[in-house]
Design a protein around this motif. Sequence first.
Motif, PDB file in Angstrom:
ATOM      1  N   TRP A 154      24.847  -2.086  27.981  1.00 20.10           N
ATOM      2  CA  TRP A 154      23.855  -1.291  27.231  1.00 20.10           C
ATOM      3  C   TRP A 154      22.967  -2.213  26.402  1.00 20.10           C
ATOM      4  CZ3 TRP A 154      23.564  -1.138  21.858  1.00 20.10           C
ATOM      5  CH2 TRP A 154      22.555  -0.305  21.360  1.00 20.10           C
ATOM      6  N   PHE A 155      23.593  -3.116  25.652  1.00 20.55           N
ATOM      7  CA  PHE A 155      22.840  -4.018  24.787  1.00 20.55           C
ATOM      8  C   PHE A 155      21.880  -4.867  25.618  1.00 20.55           C
ATOM      9  CE2 PHE A 155      21.947  -7.678  22.194  1.00 20.55           C
ATOM     10  CZ  PHE A 155      21.913  -7.177  20.900  1.00 20.55           C
ATOM     11  N   ASP A 156      22.408  -5.478  26.679  1.00 19.86           N
ATOM     12  CA  ASP A 156      21.574  -6.329  27.532  1.00 19.86           C
ATOM     13  C   ASP A 156      20.438  -5.539  28.180  1.00 19.86           C
ATOM     14  OD1 ASP A 156      22.963  -8.645  26.976  1.00 19.86           O
ATOM     15  OD2 ASP A 156      24.139  -8.610  28.834  1.00 19.86           O
ATOM     16  N   GLY A 157      20.725  -4.331  28.612  1.00 21.05           N
ATOM     17  CA  GLY A 157      19.701  -3.502  29.236  1.00 21.05           C
ATOM     18  C   GLY A 157      18.615  -3.099  28.253  1.00 21.05           C
ATOM     19  N   MET A 158      18.995  -2.694  27.064  1.00 25.79           N
ATOM     20  CA  MET A 158      18.010  -2.336  26.039  1.00 25.79           C
ATOM     21  C   MET A 158      17.148  -3.546  25.701  1.00 25.79           C
ATOM     22  SD  MET A 158      18.401   0.900  25.233  1.00 25.79           S
ATOM     23  CE  MET A 158      17.678   1.108  23.620  1.00 25.79           C
ATOM     24  N   LEU A 159      17.791  -4.689  25.588  1.00 23.95           N
ATOM     25  CA  LEU A 159      17.076  -5.912  25.242  1.00 23.95           C
ATOM     26  C   LEU A 159      16.095  -6.305  26.342  1.00 23.95           C
ATOM     27  CD1 LEU A 159      16.766  -8.217  23.232  1.00 23.95           C
ATOM     28  CD2 LEU A 159      18.731  -9.324  24.303  1.00 23.95           C
ATOM     29  N   PHE A 160      16.563  -6.322  27.583  1.00 28.78           N
ATOM     30  CA  PHE A 160      15.694  -6.702  28.693  1.00 28.78           C
ATOM     31  C   PHE A 160      14.515  -5.749  28.807  1.00 28.78           C
ATOM     32  CE2 PHE A 160      14.147  -6.883  33.000  1.00 28.78           C
ATOM     33  CZ  PHE A 160      14.068  -8.253  33.231  1.00 28.78           C
ATOM     34  N   ASP A 161      14.788  -4.461  28.701  1.00 25.83           N
ATOM     35  CA  ASP A 161      13.730  -3.470  28.840  1.00 25.83           C
ATOM     36  C   ASP A 161      12.651  -3.650  27.767  1.00 25.83           C
ATOM     37  OD1 ASP A 161      12.777  -1.281  30.405  1.00 25.83           O
ATOM     38  OD2 ASP A 161      13.312   0.081  28.783  1.00 25.83           O
ATOM     39  N   ALA A 162      13.052  -3.997  26.556  1.00 23.24           N
ATOM     40  CA  ALA A 162      12.099  -4.163  25.457  1.00 23.24           C
ATOM     41  C   ALA A 162      11.326  -5.478  25.543  1.00 23.24           C
ATOM     42  CB  ALA A 162      12.817  -4.081  24.119  1.00 23.24           C
ATOM     43  N   VAL A 163      11.976  -6.532  26.035  1.00 25.15           N
ATOM     44  CA  VAL A 163      11.354  -7.859  26.022  1.00 25.15           C
ATOM     45  C   VAL A 163      10.670  -8.205  27.345  1.00 25.15           C
ATOM     46  CG1 VAL A 163      11.834 -10.337  25.797  1.00 25.15           C
ATOM     47  CG2 VAL A 163      12.901  -8.720  24.241  1.00 25.15           C
ATOM     48  N   ALA A 164      11.302  -7.889  28.468  1.00 24.18           N
ATOM     49  CA  ALA A 164      10.764  -8.311  29.760  1.00 24.18           C
ATOM     50  C   ALA A 164      10.539  -7.162  30.732  1.00 24.18           C
ATOM     51  CB  ALA A 164      11.712  -9.336  30.399  1.00 24.18           C
ATOM     52  N   GLY A 165      11.011  -5.998  30.366  1.00 25.46           N
ATOM     53  CA  GLY A 165      10.872  -4.852  31.259  1.00 25.46           C
ATOM     54  C   GLY A 165       9.608  -4.073  30.989  1.00 25.46           C
ATOM     55  N   ALA A 166       9.576  -2.865  31.485  1.00 23.47           N
ATOM     56  CA  ALA A 166       8.401  -2.018  31.335  1.00 23.47           C
ATOM     57  C   ALA A 166       8.603  -0.953  30.260  1.00 23.47           C
ATOM     58  CB  ALA A 166       8.079  -1.353  32.663  1.00 23.47           C
ATOM     59  N   GLY A 167       9.758  -0.990  29.611  1.00 18.35           N
ATOM     60  CA  GLY A 167      10.067   0.042  28.631  1.00 18.35           C
ATOM     61  C   GLY A 167       9.376  -0.170  27.302  1.00 18.35           C
ATOM     62  N   PRO A 168       9.366   0.869  26.479  1.00 21.59           N
ATOM     63  CA  PRO A 168       8.769   0.748  25.149  1.00 21.59           C
ATOM     64  C   PRO A 168       9.713   0.005  24.211  1.00 21.59           C
ATOM     65  CG  PRO A 168       9.758   2.912  25.394  1.00 21.59           C
ATOM     66  CD  PRO A 168       9.904   2.206  26.729  1.00 21.59           C
ATOM     67  N   VAL A 169       9.151  -0.544  23.168  1.00 23.20           N
ATOM     68  CA  VAL A 169       9.973  -1.146  22.125  1.00 23.20           C
ATOM     69  C   VAL A 169      10.316  -0.019  21.163  1.00 23.20           C
ATOM     70  CG1 VAL A 169      10.050  -2.807  20.241  1.00 23.20           C
ATOM     71  CG2 VAL A 169       8.882  -3.394  22.365  1.00 23.20           C
ATOM     72  N   LEU A 170      11.589   0.303  21.086  1.00 28.22           N
ATOM     73  CA  LEU A 170      12.028   1.398  20.231  1.00 28.22           C
ATOM     74  C   LEU A 170      11.998   0.979  18.767  1.00 28.22           C
ATOM     75  CD1 LEU A 170      15.071   2.717  22.298  1.00 28.22           C
ATOM     76  CD2 LEU A 170      12.714   3.532  22.335  1.00 28.22           C
ATOM     77  N   THR A 171      11.833   1.960  17.904  1.00 26.70           N
ATOM     78  CA  THR A 171      11.883   1.685  16.471  1.00 26.70           C
ATOM     79  C   THR A 171      13.316   1.376  16.078  1.00 26.70           C
ATOM     80  OG1 THR A 171      12.351   3.974  15.843  1.00 26.70           O
ATOM     81  CG2 THR A 171      10.004   3.336  16.078  1.00 26.70           C
TER      82      THR A 171
END
Length: 190
Positions: A154-171
Amino acid sequence: MPTSARVARLGDAAIEVVARDGLRGLTHRAVDSEAGLPAGSTSYYARTRGALVELTFGRIVELDVEHTELDVDHSAPDVDELALALADLLHHSITAGRSRTLARYELALEADRRPGLRAVYDRGGARLRDRAAEVVVSLGSDAPRRHAAMLVAWFDGMLFDAVAGAGPVLTRAELVECARDMLRACGGRA
């Protein structure tokens, strides 16, 4: 400057170089320049490019282990307290620690091609997974190995999505909620 401080300075500079320029940009000269040291300083501590890559990754692991110390009471864990600590760690990795995160991704792929680096990578990962297991055990997990793997993924996925993925950066508040949900799924009580 003591040797360990000089090596840390070089490692920090190398992390910045890799984050900015990728592994192709990681040269002794680039690290000397980034560290603000005379030419030849990096090659004194890391004679080959392979040694420079290992020095860089060793510094990443050292910083990761240092920064994953959660400031919580492990004797009486509280899901909300742990969620806040995890969200803060994740937020830091996305923002102030972004260079280290990007460099780690670059080196993770390189580790797949270099057995010596793979061993360093795996040892660092094992230490972080052990920490995750301690967290879920403290929450009462009935399957600590599985729950620790879930928490790390979960941690790695959230991190990747925010930094290198296409996901939004969550507050930060959204990260706290996500962390709370994950901790509850890993054995934490409401």
